[in-house]
Design a protein around this motif. Structure first.
Motif, PDB file in Angstrom:
ATOM      1  N   THR A  70       0.741  -1.218   0.042  1.00  0.00           N
ATOM      2  CA  THR A  70       0.029  -0.190  -0.106  1.00  0.00           C
ATOM      3  C   THR A  70       1.055   1.380   0.123  1.00  0.00           C
ATOM      4  O   THR A  70       2.073   1.172   0.765  1.00  0.00           O
ATOM      5  CB  THR A  70      -1.075   0.020   1.265  1.00  0.00           C
ATOM      6  OG1 THR A  70      -0.441   0.235   2.428  1.00  0.00           O
ATOM      7  CG2 THR A  70      -1.822  -1.187   1.319  1.00  0.00           C
ATOM      8  N   LEU A 116      -1.289  -1.025  -4.273  1.00  0.00           N
ATOM      9  CA  LEU A 116      -2.542  -0.272  -3.898  1.00  0.00           C
ATOM     10  C   LEU A 116      -2.394   1.103  -3.478  1.00  0.00           C
ATOM     11  O   LEU A 116      -1.781   1.544  -2.464  1.00  0.00           O
ATOM     12  CB  LEU A 116      -3.412  -1.098  -2.772  1.00  0.00           C
ATOM     13  CG  LEU A 116      -4.548  -0.417  -2.213  1.00  0.00           C
ATOM     14  CD1 LEU A 116      -5.746  -0.154  -3.255  1.00  0.00           C
ATOM     15  CD2 LEU A 116      -5.081  -1.362  -1.089  1.00  0.00           C
ATOM     16  N   LEU A 117      -2.890   2.029  -4.200  1.00  0.00           N
ATOM     17  CA  LEU A 117      -2.638   3.599  -3.673  1.00  0.00           C
ATOM     18  C   LEU A 117      -3.881   3.968  -2.856  1.00  0.00           C
ATOM     19  O   LEU A 117      -4.888   3.250  -2.893  1.00  0.00           O
ATOM     20  CB  LEU A 117      -2.824   4.406  -4.949  1.00  0.00           C
ATOM     21  CG  LEU A 117      -1.553   4.448  -5.878  1.00  0.00           C
ATOM     22  CD1 LEU A 117      -1.945   5.850  -6.773  1.00  0.00           C
ATOM     23  CD2 LEU A 117      -0.406   4.900  -5.112  1.00  0.00           C
ATOM     24  N   ILE A 118      -3.428   4.837  -1.929  1.00  0.00           N
ATOM     25  CA  ILE A 118      -4.565   5.410  -0.708  1.00  0.00           C
ATOM     26  C   ILE A 118      -4.419   6.693  -0.904  1.00  0.00           C
ATOM     27  O   ILE A 118      -3.270   7.245  -0.750  1.00  0.00           O
ATOM     28  CB  ILE A 118      -4.496   4.825   0.502  1.00  0.00           C
ATOM     29  CG1 ILE A 118      -4.366   3.279   0.425  1.00  0.00           C
ATOM     30  CG2 ILE A 118      -5.532   5.350   1.329  1.00  0.00           C
ATOM     31  CD1 ILE A 118      -3.943   2.627   1.956  1.00  0.00           C
ATOM     32  N   SER A 119      -5.483   7.560  -1.026  1.00  0.00           N
ATOM     33  CA  SER A 119      -5.468   8.946  -1.352  1.00  0.00           C
ATOM     34  C   SER A 119      -5.086   9.615  -0.035  1.00  0.00           C
ATOM     35  O   SER A 119      -5.659   8.897   1.075  1.00  0.00           O
ATOM     36  CB  SER A 119      -6.670   9.281  -1.838  1.00  0.00           C
ATOM     37  OG  SER A 119      -7.782   9.908  -1.044  1.00  0.00           O
ATOM     38  N   CYS A 155      -4.184  11.375  -7.176  1.00  0.00           N
ATOM     39  CA  CYS A 155      -3.763  10.041  -6.769  1.00  0.00           C
ATOM     40  C   CYS A 155      -4.757   9.065  -7.510  1.00  0.00           C
ATOM     41  O   CYS A 155      -4.176   7.864  -8.192  1.00  0.00           O
ATOM     42  CB  CYS A 155      -4.027  10.081  -5.155  1.00  0.00           C
ATOM     43  SG  CYS A 155      -3.786   8.188  -4.465  1.00  0.00           S
ATOM     44  N   VAL A 156      -5.857   9.390  -7.372  1.00  0.00           N
ATOM     45  CA  VAL A 156      -6.992   8.594  -8.172  1.00  0.00           C
ATOM     46  C   VAL A 156      -6.635   8.374  -9.560  1.00  0.00           C
ATOM     47  O   VAL A 156      -6.606   7.479 -10.326  1.00  0.00           O
ATOM     48  CB  VAL A 156      -8.259   8.930  -8.053  1.00  0.00           C
ATOM     49  CG1 VAL A 156      -9.351   8.313  -8.968  1.00  0.00           C
ATOM     50  CG2 VAL A 156      -8.736   8.989  -6.408  1.00  0.00           C
ATOM     51  N   ALA A 159      -3.640   6.020 -10.472  1.00  0.00           N
ATOM     52  CA  ALA A 159      -3.915   4.813 -10.386  1.00  0.00           C
ATOM     53  C   ALA A 159      -4.575   4.437 -11.564  1.00  0.00           C
ATOM     54  O   ALA A 159      -4.287   3.245 -12.111  1.00  0.00           O
ATOM     55  CB  ALA A 159      -4.916   4.501  -9.127  1.00  0.00           C
ATOM     56  N   VAL A 166      -7.172   1.763  -6.292  1.00  0.00           N
ATOM     57  CA  VAL A 166      -6.829   3.120  -5.214  1.00  0.00           C
ATOM     58  C   VAL A 166      -8.096   3.153  -4.368  1.00  0.00           C
ATOM     59  O   VAL A 166      -9.096   2.722  -4.533  1.00  0.00           O
ATOM     60  CB  VAL A 166      -6.750   4.234  -6.027  1.00  0.00           C
ATOM     61  CG1 VAL A 166      -8.024   4.659  -7.089  1.00  0.00           C
ATOM     62  CG2 VAL A 166      -6.636   5.695  -5.375  1.00  0.00           C
ATOM     63  N   ASP A 168     -10.160   5.969  -2.597  1.00  0.00           N
ATOM     64  CA  ASP A 168     -10.011   7.298  -2.511  1.00  0.00           C
ATOM     65  C   ASP A 168     -10.766   7.749  -1.125  1.00  0.00           C
ATOM     66  O   ASP A 168     -11.869   8.183  -0.899  1.00  0.00           O
ATOM     67  CB  ASP A 168     -11.158   7.758  -3.679  1.00  0.00           C
ATOM     68  CG  ASP A 168     -11.425   9.440  -3.705  1.00  0.00           C
ATOM     69  OD1 ASP A 168     -10.939  10.058  -2.978  1.00  0.00           O
ATOM     70  OD2 ASP A 168     -12.125   9.649  -4.896  1.00  0.00           O
ATOM     71  N   LYS A 205     -10.186  -3.991  -1.493  1.00  0.00           N
ATOM     72  CA  LYS A 205      -9.328  -3.465  -2.581  1.00  0.00           C
ATOM     73  C   LYS A 205      -8.479  -4.800  -2.799  1.00  0.00           C
ATOM     74  O   LYS A 205      -8.191  -5.435  -3.962  1.00  0.00           O
ATOM     75  CB  LYS A 205      -8.710  -2.373  -2.525  1.00  0.00           C
ATOM     76  CG  LYS A 205      -9.375  -1.154  -2.607  1.00  0.00           C
ATOM     77  CD  LYS A 205     -10.208  -0.828  -3.780  1.00  0.00           C
ATOM     78  CE  LYS A 205     -11.118   0.495  -3.852  1.00  0.00           C
ATOM     79  NZ  LYS A 205     -11.773   0.641  -5.186  1.00  0.00           N
TER      80      LYS A 205
END
Lengths: 237, 237
Positions: A70, A116-119, A155-156, A159, A166, A168, A205
């Motif tokens: 992450t 996995l991106l997290i805003s 960020c979104v 992704a 992601v 959001d 996710k």
């Protein structure tokens, strides 16, 4: 040996093993399947994250590829450039570029690893004035919800450009009733409720990309699967 | 890369990343210095622990030696041999021998690694009848405080024989007012208060052998040490 999920981010990651924290919840959830490895660096933005990345992750070939990582930065990048925490600010276009760089370093090193991106979360500006981290002679919040929203949107979109999932968080959290006080303890960091939202989003996710308790092998026989009349049979082979 | 502390044990270790759990608290405490690695196996006794040890720890030469390993078994070994959880019972003399074996495997593999024994907790027999784990037609508790005490005493004496530290949790916890309800949720597993006792004892014993936040290097510059007028200077070299 168990596979690993790294959680890489700023203070919201570093503090995620405090009571009710999302990192601890993730480790608890996967307690017999995955090692959750904390790589949280309080105060860091994406510029500094890139400076330390090679030192805090294994090199290619240094053991198995992680299952997932992450990447949860942006809350510090989004500090306003003309307010009291300006030294943490990273311009929006550079934040986008830095996220791309972080993702491509991981993808090059471990092509199979899920990123996995997290805003960044939303900001409660009133609380940011009440709980200053540094001297604030101007009396203006060093972070605003609008700026955090622009970084979350970036960020979104990063992704989407990279074809990775992601969370959001900026948008999700603001759907929660009284989110300013319910989800945030000081206008930025997470309450137990805020942590629960992150945990549940991350679990969902990960499940979407095939990483769940159902799909991952259990490390050693579960007590419920051990035959009481011949326990040692479970440990043969 | 960060050094590791492994926590090896039964359900009281496996569940230690739940809210307020001692494992999560340890990970939080060392959040910028040590990776706390969970190796908890619910229901296991020392006999089964020995069966899985080689599969769940790195082999010698497979990376750096851990800083420390907590070994926290005995609550299942101490199940009475003629009650409903008899299949988990391990005789007292074998429990002692198994602890010796576990310690010597670790010591042989990693001579510098600190091993910390933790004794089983006390038992609240009333609660064990109220919260059965398996069918209990006899209506007698499957664990007694007296039996747990005998295993705790054996654990303490093994530690003395091996010259390693030990947390005598059975004794410590019974000094706490209303320990039966304050420290135990079902007569065996830990409440947040019980978890706090384990966390504090573990931190203290680690400190006694030189493992503390003061003595361990911090992973990457702390935000408070970064010069706001030239942040990147902290990341040179």
């Amino acid at each position: 040996m168990r596979p690993k999920i790294y959680i890489f981010g700023d203070s919201i990651t570093q503090e995620s093993f405090a009571d009710g924290g999302w990192g601890a919840s993730l480790a608890h959830h996967f307690s017999r399947a995955v090692d959750v490895v904390l790589r949280g660096y309080s105060g860091y933005n994406t510029r500094w994250a890139l400076k330390v990345l090679d030192k805090v992750f294994p090199v290619a070939g240094g053991g198995d590829a992680p299952l997932a990582i992450t990447v949860f930065f942006g809350a510090n990048d989004a500090c306003l450039p003309d307010r009291c925490s300006a030294f943490q600010h990273v311009p929006l276009h550079e934040y986008r570029q830095n996220l791309h760089s972080i993702i491509s370093i991981f993808k090059k090193r471990w092509p199979e690893t899920q990123i996995l991106l997290i805003s960044p979360p939303p900001i409660d500006e009133d609380a940011r004035l009440k709980f200053p981290y540094v001297e604030n002679p101007m009396g203006m919040p060093e972070r605003t919800n609008e700026a955090a929203g622009a970084y979350a949107e970036a960020c979104v979109s990063v992704a989407a450009e990279c074809g990775i999932p992601v969370v959001d968080l900026w948008t999700k959290m603001q759907r929660f009733p009284d989110w300013e006080k319910a989800c945030l303890s000081d206008g930025l960091h997470l309450t137990q409720t805020g942590n629960k939202i992150v945990f549940e989003e991350v679990i969902m996710k990960l499940r979407d990309v095939g990483l769940s308790l159902e799909s991952l092998p259990v490390d050693q026989p579960l007590i419920g699967d051990i035959d009481p009349s011949n326990p040692l049979k479970s440990f043969e082979n």
